[in-house]
Design a protein around this motif. Structure first.
Motif, PDB file in Angstrom:
ATOM      1  N   ARG A   2     -13.689  34.716 -21.282  1.00 63.30           N
ATOM      2  CA  ARG A   2     -14.940  34.077 -21.868  1.00 63.30           C
ATOM      3  C   ARG A   2     -15.911  34.661 -22.595  1.00 63.30           C
ATOM      4  NH1 ARG A   2     -17.717  30.826 -17.367  1.00 63.30           N
ATOM      5  NH2 ARG A   2     -15.455  29.798 -17.377  1.00 63.30           N
ATOM      6  N   ILE A   3     -16.409  34.152 -23.937  1.00 64.85           N
ATOM      7  CA  ILE A   3     -17.231  34.700 -24.610  1.00 64.85           C
ATOM      8  C   ILE A   3     -18.542  34.080 -24.459  1.00 64.85           C
ATOM      9  CG2 ILE A   3     -17.695  35.669 -26.986  1.00 64.85           C
ATOM     10  CD1 ILE A   3     -14.772  35.443 -27.470  1.00 64.85           C
ATOM     11  N   PRO A   4     -19.778  34.595 -24.256  1.00 61.29           N
ATOM     12  CA  PRO A   4     -20.653  33.977 -24.073  1.00 61.29           C
ATOM     13  C   PRO A   4     -21.168  33.179 -25.347  1.00 61.29           C
ATOM     14  CG  PRO A   4     -21.066  35.989 -22.978  1.00 61.29           C
ATOM     15  CD  PRO A   4     -19.772  36.208 -23.775  1.00 61.29           C
ATOM     16  N   LEU A 218     -13.585  25.626 -27.333  1.00 67.17           N
ATOM     17  CA  LEU A 218     -14.918  25.225 -27.217  1.00 67.17           C
ATOM     18  C   LEU A 218     -15.199  24.144 -25.961  1.00 67.17           C
ATOM     19  CD1 LEU A 218     -17.667  25.736 -28.560  1.00 67.17           C
ATOM     20  CD2 LEU A 218     -17.155  24.001 -30.165  1.00 67.17           C
ATOM     21  N   ILE A 219     -15.737  24.759 -25.267  1.00 72.79           N
ATOM     22  CA  ILE A 219     -16.331  23.805 -23.931  1.00 72.79           C
ATOM     23  C   ILE A 219     -17.502  23.171 -24.024  1.00 72.79           C
ATOM     24  CG2 ILE A 219     -16.339  23.426 -21.382  1.00 72.79           C
ATOM     25  CD1 ILE A 219     -14.470  25.956 -21.314  1.00 72.79           C
ATOM     26  N   THR A 242     -12.636  31.714 -25.043  1.00 72.66           N
ATOM     27  CA  THR A 242     -13.540  30.518 -24.856  1.00 72.66           C
ATOM     28  C   THR A 242     -14.911  30.792 -24.946  1.00 72.66           C
ATOM     29  OG1 THR A 242     -11.841  30.042 -22.694  1.00 72.66           O
ATOM     30  CG2 THR A 242     -14.128  29.157 -22.795  1.00 72.66           C
ATOM     31  N   ARG A 243     -15.370  29.709 -25.699  1.00 73.83           N
ATOM     32  CA  ARG A 243     -16.935  29.311 -25.990  1.00 73.83           C
ATOM     33  C   ARG A 243     -17.677  28.368 -25.212  1.00 73.83           C
ATOM     34  NH1 ARG A 243     -17.544  31.093 -32.249  1.00 73.83           N
ATOM     35  NH2 ARG A 243     -16.852  33.538 -32.109  1.00 73.83           N
ATOM     36  N   GLU A 244     -18.747  28.336 -24.762  1.00 72.05           N
ATOM     37  CA  GLU A 244     -19.521  27.145 -24.444  1.00 72.05           C
ATOM     38  C   GLU A 244     -20.454  26.748 -25.003  1.00 72.05           C
ATOM     39  OE1 GLU A 244     -19.917  27.025 -19.991  1.00 72.05           O
ATOM     40  OE2 GLU A 244     -17.971  27.693 -19.452  1.00 72.05           O
ATOM     41  N   ILE A 245     -20.946  25.485 -25.126  1.00 69.61           N
ATOM     42  CA  ILE A 245     -21.982  24.936 -25.834  1.00 69.61           C
ATOM     43  C   ILE A 245     -22.697  23.739 -25.069  1.00 69.61           C
ATOM     44  CG2 ILE A 245     -20.741  23.368 -27.311  1.00 69.61           C
ATOM     45  CD1 ILE A 245     -22.793  24.430 -29.620  1.00 69.61           C
ATOM     46  N   SER A 246     -23.941  23.611 -25.138  1.00 75.33           N
ATOM     47  CA  SER A 246     -24.537  22.376 -24.550  1.00 75.33           C
ATOM     48  C   SER A 246     -24.270  21.241 -25.396  1.00 75.33           C
ATOM     49  CB  SER A 246     -26.206  22.455 -24.047  1.00 75.33           C
ATOM     50  OG  SER A 246     -26.834  21.279 -23.596  1.00 75.33           O
ATOM     51  N   ILE A 253     -18.526  16.418 -33.556  1.00 72.79           N
ATOM     52  CA  ILE A 253     -19.559  15.560 -34.021  1.00 72.79           C
ATOM     53  C   ILE A 253     -20.890  16.217 -33.941  1.00 72.79           C
ATOM     54  CG2 ILE A 253     -20.573  13.184 -34.531  1.00 72.79           C
ATOM     55  CD1 ILE A 253     -18.068  12.115 -33.594  1.00 72.79           C
ATOM     56  N   SER A 254     -21.395  16.316 -33.043  1.00 66.50           N
ATOM     57  CA  SER A 254     -22.896  16.847 -32.606  1.00 66.50           C
ATOM     58  C   SER A 254     -23.119  18.267 -32.822  1.00 66.50           C
ATOM     59  CB  SER A 254     -23.218  16.751 -31.142  1.00 66.50           C
ATOM     60  OG  SER A 254     -22.223  17.031 -29.921  1.00 66.50           O
ATOM     61  N   HIS A 255     -21.978  19.014 -32.923  1.00 67.00           N
ATOM     62  CA  HIS A 255     -22.187  20.450 -33.218  1.00 67.00           C
ATOM     63  C   HIS A 255     -20.912  20.818 -34.338  1.00 67.00           C
ATOM     64  CE1 HIS A 255     -25.309  21.095 -30.292  1.00 67.00           C
ATOM     65  NE2 HIS A 255     -24.411  20.333 -29.683  1.00 67.00           N
ATOM     66  N   PRO A 256     -20.890  20.177 -35.529  1.00 61.19           N
ATOM     67  CA  PRO A 256     -19.713  20.833 -36.307  1.00 61.19           C
ATOM     68  C   PRO A 256     -19.728  22.153 -36.609  1.00 61.19           C
ATOM     69  CG  PRO A 256     -21.705  19.577 -37.500  1.00 61.19           C
ATOM     70  CD  PRO A 256     -21.817  19.557 -36.113  1.00 61.19           C
ATOM     71  N   ALA A 257     -20.851  22.874 -36.707  1.00 58.74           N
ATOM     72  CA  ALA A 257     -21.053  24.381 -36.965  1.00 58.74           C
ATOM     73  C   ALA A 257     -20.435  24.949 -35.865  1.00 58.74           C
ATOM     74  CB  ALA A 257     -22.414  24.844 -37.163  1.00 58.74           C
ATOM     75  N   ALA A 258     -20.646  24.737 -34.667  1.00 63.86           N
ATOM     76  CA  ALA A 258     -19.855  25.498 -33.746  1.00 63.86           C
ATOM     77  C   ALA A 258     -18.495  25.033 -33.771  1.00 63.86           C
ATOM     78  CB  ALA A 258     -20.518  24.903 -32.126  1.00 63.86           C
ATOM     79  N   ALA A 259     -17.836  23.842 -33.987  1.00 63.67           N
ATOM     80  CA  ALA A 259     -16.380  23.656 -33.954  1.00 63.67           C
ATOM     81  C   ALA A 259     -15.767  24.639 -35.073  1.00 63.67           C
ATOM     82  CB  ALA A 259     -16.160  22.099 -34.212  1.00 63.67           C
ATOM     83  N   THR A 260     -16.468  24.560 -36.137  1.00 63.56           N
ATOM     84  CA  THR A 260     -15.982  25.169 -37.164  1.00 63.56           C
ATOM     85  C   THR A 260     -15.865  26.793 -37.170  1.00 63.56           C
ATOM     86  OG1 THR A 260     -17.168  23.680 -38.887  1.00 63.56           O
ATOM     87  CG2 THR A 260     -16.237  25.862 -39.947  1.00 63.56           C
ATOM     88  N   ALA A 261     -16.964  27.303 -36.499  1.00 67.33           N
ATOM     89  CA  ALA A 261     -16.977  28.700 -36.056  1.00 67.33           C
ATOM     90  C   ALA A 261     -16.074  29.144 -35.073  1.00 67.33           C
ATOM     91  CB  ALA A 261     -18.224  29.110 -35.369  1.00 67.33           C
TER      92      ALA A 261
END
Length: 271
Positions: A2-4, A218-219, A242-246, A253-261
């Motif tokens: 897990r990567i914070p 991405l969780i 693994t990464r997690e995001i609220s 859709i709500s976090h395309p930047a995180a999905a792309t990253a």
């Protein structure tokens, strides 16, 4: 491992700038030979369509990545995987295969036998082991609101037998599927959702490709379709980075930047 995931507030503009800057140096392969970038293949899940990846596609294309988001048939686990596998057959060069929701079941099976698939990326997606199904995993622990929200609509197959499609009740769609999106958008998503055939959602997965292909996960921690605890368990046994995001279930859709990253992390580690 897990990567914070600390950058919840990443904006698409900031990420796009980073991607563009990095794309110049990324044009060269590991030995500076000018290797081509991989094709990113994005597979959507049930109750959605490929347009859910629009934000992610825009960022990837702007950074110079060939990208395709084929229509997942959403009919049967084996048949859906065979279709996506046939799409992979048409792509030369390396591939990063990413998916959302039930699309994770599909890529877990479709990637088998494709040596050019360098990474699997699960974006709020199922990463089943052999003999598991999407519905089984979603209900394996408390937390999913999907079951009570499903509306069944029978339909007749060409041979006269009957199938059953599942839709998310439009009145519950936003709460279950996309609570962090504007209601004006989720009303449209609910009206245009593509149903998942129960034969697909309950179909048993085969030998998982994540046993031989490295994976990233991405969780979305506010997911009401696939409980985050289930996603953590799937990611851990797959050995995913693994990464997690609220986020709600529709993290791409709500976090395309995180999905792309997450996709770019897979690229950086496997090129």
């Amino acid at each position: 491992m897990r990567i914070p995931y600390l950058k919840r507030a990443l904006t698409a503009v900031a990420v796009a700038t980073t991607l563009i800057a990095g794309s110049v140096s990324a044009q060269a392969g590991p030995s500076g030979t000018g290797g081509a970038k991989p094709t990113v293949v994005l597979v959507h899940g049930a109750f959605a369509d490929a347009s859910g990846f629009d934000g992610t596609i825009a960022l990837l294309q702007r950074a110079g990545f060939p990208t395709i988001a084929p229509a997942n048939p959403l009919r049967d686990t084996a048949a859906d995987a065979a279709y996506i596998s046939s799409v992979l057959d048409t792509i030369t060069g390396p591939v990063i295969l990413a998916a959302h929701s039930y699309g994770g079941v599909v890529i877990t099976n479709a990637a088998r036998g494709h040596a050019n698939v360098k990474a699997l990326v699960y974006l709020g997606a199922f990463a089943p082991d052999q003999g598991e199904s999407a519905l089984q995993l979603a209900t394996s622990v408390p937390g999913s609101l999907l079951g009570p929200a499903l509306i069944a609509r029978p339909w007749t197959l060409p041979d006269g037998s009957q199938g059953t499609d599942g839709y998310v009740d439009p009145a519950k769609f936003r709460q279950v599927f996309a609570a962090d999106l504007p209601e004006s958008k989720t009303r449209l998503m609910a009206a245009t959702q593509r149903p998942g055939n129960f034969d697909g959602l309950s179909g048993l997965s085969g030998v998982p490709a994540w046993k031989s292909i490295p994976s990233w996960y991405l969780i979305p921690t506010e997911d009401k379709v696939i409980p985050p605890a289930v996603q953590r368990s799937m990611a851990e046994r797959a050995g995913s980075h693994t990464r997690e995001i609220s986020s709600s279930h529709v993290v791409m859709i709500s976090h395309p930047a995180a999905a792309t990253a997450t996709i770019l992390a897979a690229y950086a580690a496997t090129r």
